[in-house]
Design a protein around this motif. Structure first.
Motif, PDB file in Angstrom:
ATOM      1  N   ASN A  40       0.830  -1.211   0.000  1.00 45.29           N
ATOM      2  CA  ASN A  40       0.000   0.000   0.000  1.00 45.29           C
ATOM      3  C   ASN A  40       0.865   1.261   0.000  1.00 45.29           C
ATOM      4  OD1 ASN A  40      -2.402  -1.337   0.007  1.00 45.29           O
ATOM      5  ND2 ASN A  40      -2.845  -1.045   2.177  1.00 45.29           N
ATOM      6  N   ALA A  41       1.934   1.226   0.788  1.00 44.64           N
ATOM      7  CA  ALA A  41       2.819   2.388   0.879  1.00 44.64           C
ATOM      8  C   ALA A  41       3.447   2.652  -0.483  1.00 44.64           C
ATOM      9  CB  ALA A  41       3.892   2.136   1.932  1.00 44.64           C
ATOM     10  N   ALA A  44       1.009   4.211  -2.809  1.00 43.72           N
ATOM     11  CA  ALA A  44       0.776   5.625  -2.470  1.00 43.72           C
ATOM     12  C   ALA A  44       1.934   6.493  -2.979  1.00 43.72           C
ATOM     13  CB  ALA A  44       0.598   5.784  -0.963  1.00 43.72           C
ATOM     14  N   LYS A  47       1.634   6.801  -6.791  1.00 43.37           N
ATOM     15  CA  LYS A  47       0.617   7.790  -7.172  1.00 43.37           C
ATOM     16  C   LYS A  47       1.181   9.200  -6.996  1.00 43.37           C
ATOM     17  CE  LYS A  47      -3.295   4.836  -6.044  1.00 43.37           C
ATOM     18  NZ  LYS A  47      -4.069   4.388  -4.874  1.00 43.37           N
ATOM     19  N   ASP A  82       4.966   6.068   5.004  1.00 38.62           N
ATOM     20  CA  ASP A  82       5.362   6.433   3.643  1.00 38.62           C
ATOM     21  C   ASP A  82       5.100   7.913   3.433  1.00 38.62           C
ATOM     22  OD1 ASP A  82       2.692   6.982   2.208  1.00 38.62           O
ATOM     23  OD2 ASP A  82       2.315   5.013   3.105  1.00 38.62           O
ATOM     24  N   GLY A  86      -1.089  10.049   0.867  1.00 39.43           N
ATOM     25  CA  GLY A  86      -1.877  10.248   2.079  1.00 39.43           C
ATOM     26  C   GLY A  86      -3.367  10.159   1.823  1.00 39.43           C
ATOM     27  N   LEU A  87      -4.149  10.444   2.872  1.00 36.22           N
ATOM     28  CA  LEU A  87      -5.602  10.364   2.733  1.00 36.22           C
ATOM     29  C   LEU A  87      -6.261  11.586   3.373  1.00 36.22           C
ATOM     30  CD1 LEU A  87      -4.770   7.100   3.947  1.00 36.22           C
ATOM     31  CD2 LEU A  87      -6.861   6.845   2.618  1.00 36.22           C
ATOM     32  N   ASN A  95     -12.064   4.703   2.043  1.00 31.97           N
ATOM     33  CA  ASN A  95     -11.122   3.622   1.733  1.00 31.97           C
ATOM     34  C   ASN A  95     -10.890   2.652   2.876  1.00 31.97           C
ATOM     35  OD1 ASN A  95     -10.735   4.645  -0.825  1.00 31.97           O
ATOM     36  ND2 ASN A  95      -9.045   5.941  -0.185  1.00 31.97           N
ATOM     37  N   LEU A  96     -10.987   3.139   4.095  1.00 32.06           N
ATOM     38  CA  LEU A  96     -10.710   2.234   5.213  1.00 32.06           C
ATOM     39  C   LEU A  96     -11.981   1.820   5.953  1.00 32.06           C
ATOM     40  CD1 LEU A  96      -7.417   3.786   6.668  1.00 32.06           C
ATOM     41  CD2 LEU A  96      -7.715   2.163   4.785  1.00 32.06           C
ATOM     42  N   HIS A 101     -12.803  -1.173  -2.763  1.00 37.18           N
ATOM     43  CA  HIS A 101     -11.717  -1.590  -3.646  1.00 37.18           C
ATOM     44  C   HIS A 101     -11.834  -3.065  -4.000  1.00 37.18           C
ATOM     45  CE1 HIS A 101      -9.869  -2.984   0.141  1.00 37.18           C
ATOM     46  NE2 HIS A 101     -10.691  -2.077   0.565  1.00 37.18           N
ATOM     47  N   VAL A 127      -5.671  -8.931   1.440  1.00 35.72           N
ATOM     48  CA  VAL A 127      -6.789  -8.186   1.995  1.00 35.72           C
ATOM     49  C   VAL A 127      -6.280  -6.844   2.459  1.00 35.72           C
ATOM     50  CG1 VAL A 127      -8.372  -9.966   2.640  1.00 35.72           C
ATOM     51  CG2 VAL A 127      -6.417  -9.505   4.076  1.00 35.72           C
ATOM     52  N   GLY A 128      -5.072  -6.538   2.014  1.00 38.59           N
ATOM     53  CA  GLY A 128      -4.530  -5.213   2.206  1.00 38.59           C
ATOM     54  C   GLY A 128      -4.503  -4.785   3.656  1.00 38.59           C
ATOM     55  N   PHE A 129      -4.944  -3.570   3.818  1.00 38.51           N
ATOM     56  CA  PHE A 129      -4.840  -2.867   5.078  1.00 38.51           C
ATOM     57  C   PHE A 129      -5.364  -3.689   6.272  1.00 38.51           C
ATOM     58  CE2 PHE A 129      -6.968   0.003   8.067  1.00 38.51           C
ATOM     59  CZ  PHE A 129      -5.855   0.665   8.544  1.00 38.51           C
ATOM     60  N   TYR A 130      -6.487  -4.368   6.062  1.00 38.40           N
ATOM     61  CA  TYR A 130      -7.142  -5.028   7.200  1.00 38.40           C
ATOM     62  C   TYR A 130      -6.317  -6.162   7.788  1.00 38.40           C
ATOM     63  CZ  TYR A 130     -10.796  -2.270   5.227  1.00 38.40           C
ATOM     64  OH  TYR A 130     -11.489  -1.220   4.731  1.00 38.40           O
ATOM     65  N   ALA A 175       1.211   8.544   4.903  1.00 38.35           N
ATOM     66  CA  ALA A 175       0.513   7.810   5.959  1.00 38.35           C
ATOM     67  C   ALA A 175       1.530   7.147   6.870  1.00 38.35           C
ATOM     68  CB  ALA A 175      -0.398   6.757   5.341  1.00 38.35           C
TER      69      ALA A 175
END
Ligand code: ADP
Length: 616
Positions: A40-41, A44, A47, A82, A86-87, A95-96, A101, A127-130, A175
């Motif tokens: 994820n970092a 980000a 992007k 990172d 950011g968000l 997103n969270l 997604h 499952v990414g972040f979770y 983030a």
């Protein structure tokens, strides 16, 4: 910050479901949360790099594009920071707090489809972040969006049912995720352990990863190096990283071209096909780079759709560095890149099929469906793809296959067409009525086992100027074969029987005639219009009602067969019974053709026939 600044939110129902599965049952390897957060970092940061091309006003624009990880084994925390995009507050909620997604959506579907036995494949989606909640007491996300006028925020949750968001000042761009580890997972607060994990999963990340101040990855663009310097294990490691895979690839193709374009490509064909396992349509998996810099990780319109199963990297120094995803499609270069890569890959498959047929057969079993999709939908590569299709046939052993080219090489001089039969499996084709006419003439027939195969043949139309022809086609012209043994009905009797049959069967039959193809079977159903019978079979396969589709059937009888001869006698002796038998024989023929709609009448009629047989 004052307490009234804190907003409390409930997770959406599907997130709760996801969290529950992730935390309690799914992964045996909890450590993958590190891979997921680094990934994820890295996204980000990627992007942000793109934004830097177009945006002037970026918060903290002087920060390096890097990932900083720190561990604290006194406080039992691990922090992953990172300096990416950011968000904003809304993005935190969106997103969270919801499943917006695709990764997690697919993941949930996959669980429904196959449960834990698919756990290996599920890992591929991530499952990414979770996943952080597998090891966390609680998770804090400190963030500041790249947008200057947005405030910074802190997002906090223990992963149970709710999360909180509050404004915080003094945040740097990107983030920072602080995980307080649960008692059982304190090992992830130890630098050495984490270093191992980063090396295992994330050594190919294209941004520096610093662990407790020390850089731990090499940022190696393996695809730019020369083949002779790369060890097999390095390729496999890269594949695992790039495809989120746990196994080795089935095929690997690493090549470079200078003209007409400067291209380096490293393509992997996986071993398993997630679509076949019921995971839904997969996203394209070959990333596009320009001199190491990632342009698009999943470019939708780069390679043909039927190549979506490929993983890997394409790098072209000819792409303008500031190309964005949006302008990519308007750029004629990507079309050229696509053609060079696709041609080269198809050539590779052709060579593999020749050099290592068994390995190719294994590949074709899993991924042949995509090549067939290509034949049916992509005119550009149709001819090349057709050469890669393999089928069983009446001359191969069970389980062995042949290409169309090999079929053609075995064709007799006078044979003009390539014949195929669709059936459930080898046994049902061999015991059905269609093959015998070809067998007695020494003609090879391809065996097709999936309705899509028939569709593909129809779309292809011909191969090396030989017509592809279905064996259940009514107007097939076959040369005279030696007359089968046994006495036949006289021509007059046979003709009269055909007329009687036409009336006895009624509307369901278009024409009844004496067969020149049947040898051992009494009857067969043919179709004057191959398309309509094929459509019916496809609809049935998809579970749809095909009875509304018009169906015309030609019915052929074998004048040598005892059933036909007896039927001819019975039609004057016991016409009622003869009619039942005629209808039944017709239905049997439809079954063999895969065209019987509803067996209800057939069963009732069968009982009537049995009743009469039992009284004799
Ligand atoms: P996925 O990465 O599969 O989309 P995640 O659950 O890992 O799913 O993340 C959900 C979304 O949260 C991401 O798509 C991204 O928009 C956002 N996100 C996650 N981590 C970060 C980060 N470090 N910086 C910025 N946005 C992030």
């Amino acid at each position: 910050m004052s307490a009234q600044n804190i907003e409390k939110h409930e997770f959406k129902a599907e997130i709760k479901q996801l969290l529950d599965i992730v935390i309690h049952s799914l992964y045996t390897e909890k450590e993958i949360f590190i891979r997921e957060l680094i990934s994820n970092a890295s996204d980000a940061l990627e992007k942000l790099r793109h934004l830097q091309i177009t945006e002037k006003d970026i918060h903290d624009d002087n920060l390096d594009l890097e990932i900083n990880i720190t561990t604290d084994d006194k406080a039992n925390t691990i922090t992953i920071q990172d300096f990416g995009i950011g968000l904003t507050r809304d993005e935190l909620v969106e997103n969270l707090g919801t499943i917006a997604h695709s990764g997690s959506k697919q993941f949930l579907e996959a669980l429904k489809a196959g449960g834990e036995k698919n756990a290996d494949l599920i890992g591929q989606f991530g499952v990414g972040f979770y996943s952080a909640f597998m090891v966390a007491k609680d998770v804090k996300v400190y963030t500041h969006s790249w947008k200057k006028d947005e405030p910074g925020h802190l997002w906090t949750s223990d992963g149970v049912g709710a999360y909180e968001i509050e404004e915080v000042e003094g945040q740097r761009r990107g983030a920072k995720i602080v995980i307080s580890l649960a008692d059982d997972y304190k090992q992830y607060a130890k630098g050495d352990t984490v270093k191992e994990i980063i090396k295992r999963y994330s050594s190919f990340v294209q941004f520096p990863i610093n662990l407790n101040g020390e850089k731990v990855n090499t940022i190696d663009a393996i695809w730019l190096r020369s083949k002779s310097e790369i060890k097999d294990e390095e390729y496999t490691e890269f594949y695992k990283f790039q495809a989120n895979a746990f196994d080795e690839p089935h095929y690997r193709l690493h090549f470079s071209a200078d003209a007409p374009l400067d291209i380096k490509a490293l393509l992997f064909t996986p071993k398993t096909n997630p679509e076949k396992m019921g995971f839904g349509r997969i996203d394209p998996g070959v990333a596009l780079h320009c001199r190491k810099v990632l342009i698009d990780a999943k470019p939708d319109e780069l390679l043909p759709e039927w190549l979506r199963y490929l993983k890997g990297v394409i790098d072209s120094a000819d792409l303008p560095l500031n190309i964005s995803r949006e302008t990519m499609q308007d750029n004629g270069l990507t079309g050229k890149i696509s053609r060079v890569i696709t041609k080269r890959y198809l050539k590779f498959l052709k060579e593999e099929a020749k050099k290592r047929p068994e390995q190719y057969a294994e590949f074709f079993k899993n991924f042949g469906i995509y090549l067939k999709e290509g034949v049916a939908t992509d005119f550009t590569y149709r001819d090349d793809l057709a050469k890669l299709l393999y089928f069983e046939s009446s001359v191969t052993e069970k389980g062995k296959t042949t290409s169309l080219a090999d079929y053609v090489s075995r064709m007799k001089d006078e044979q003009k067409e390539i014949y195929y039969i669709l059936g459930q499996n080898r046994e049902s084709i061999e015991s059905g009525p269609y093959l015998e006419g070809f067998k007695s003439r020494g003609l090879e027939v391809l065996f097709l086992y999936e309705p899509i195969d028939e569709y593909v043949m129809n779309n292809l139309g011909q191969f090396e100027e030989k017509q592809l022809t279905s064996a259940d086609q009514g107007d097939l012209k076959l040369d005279d074969a030696p007359k089968p043994e046994g006495e036949a009905l006289s021509d007059d009797d046979a003709k009269a029987l055909c007329e009687w049959l036409k009336t006895a069967i009624g509307d369901r039959v278009k024409e009844v005639k004496v067969s020149s193809r049947l040898v051992n079977s009494p009857v067969m159903a043919l179709s004057p219009d191959a398309m309509s019978s094929q459509m019916r079979r496809m609809m049935r396969q998809m579970g749809q009602d095909s009875s509304a589709m018009p169906l015309e059937v030609l019915f052929e009888i074998n004048p040598r067969h005892a059933l036909i001869k007896n039927l001819n006698t019975q039609r004057s002796a016991n016409e009622d019974l003869a009619k039942l038998v005629a209808q039944q024989a017709f239905d049997n023929a439809l079954v063999a053709a895969g065209l019987l709609e509803d067996p209800k009448d057939m069963v009732t009629r069968m009982y009537q026939i049995l009743e009469q047989a039992a009284t004799k």
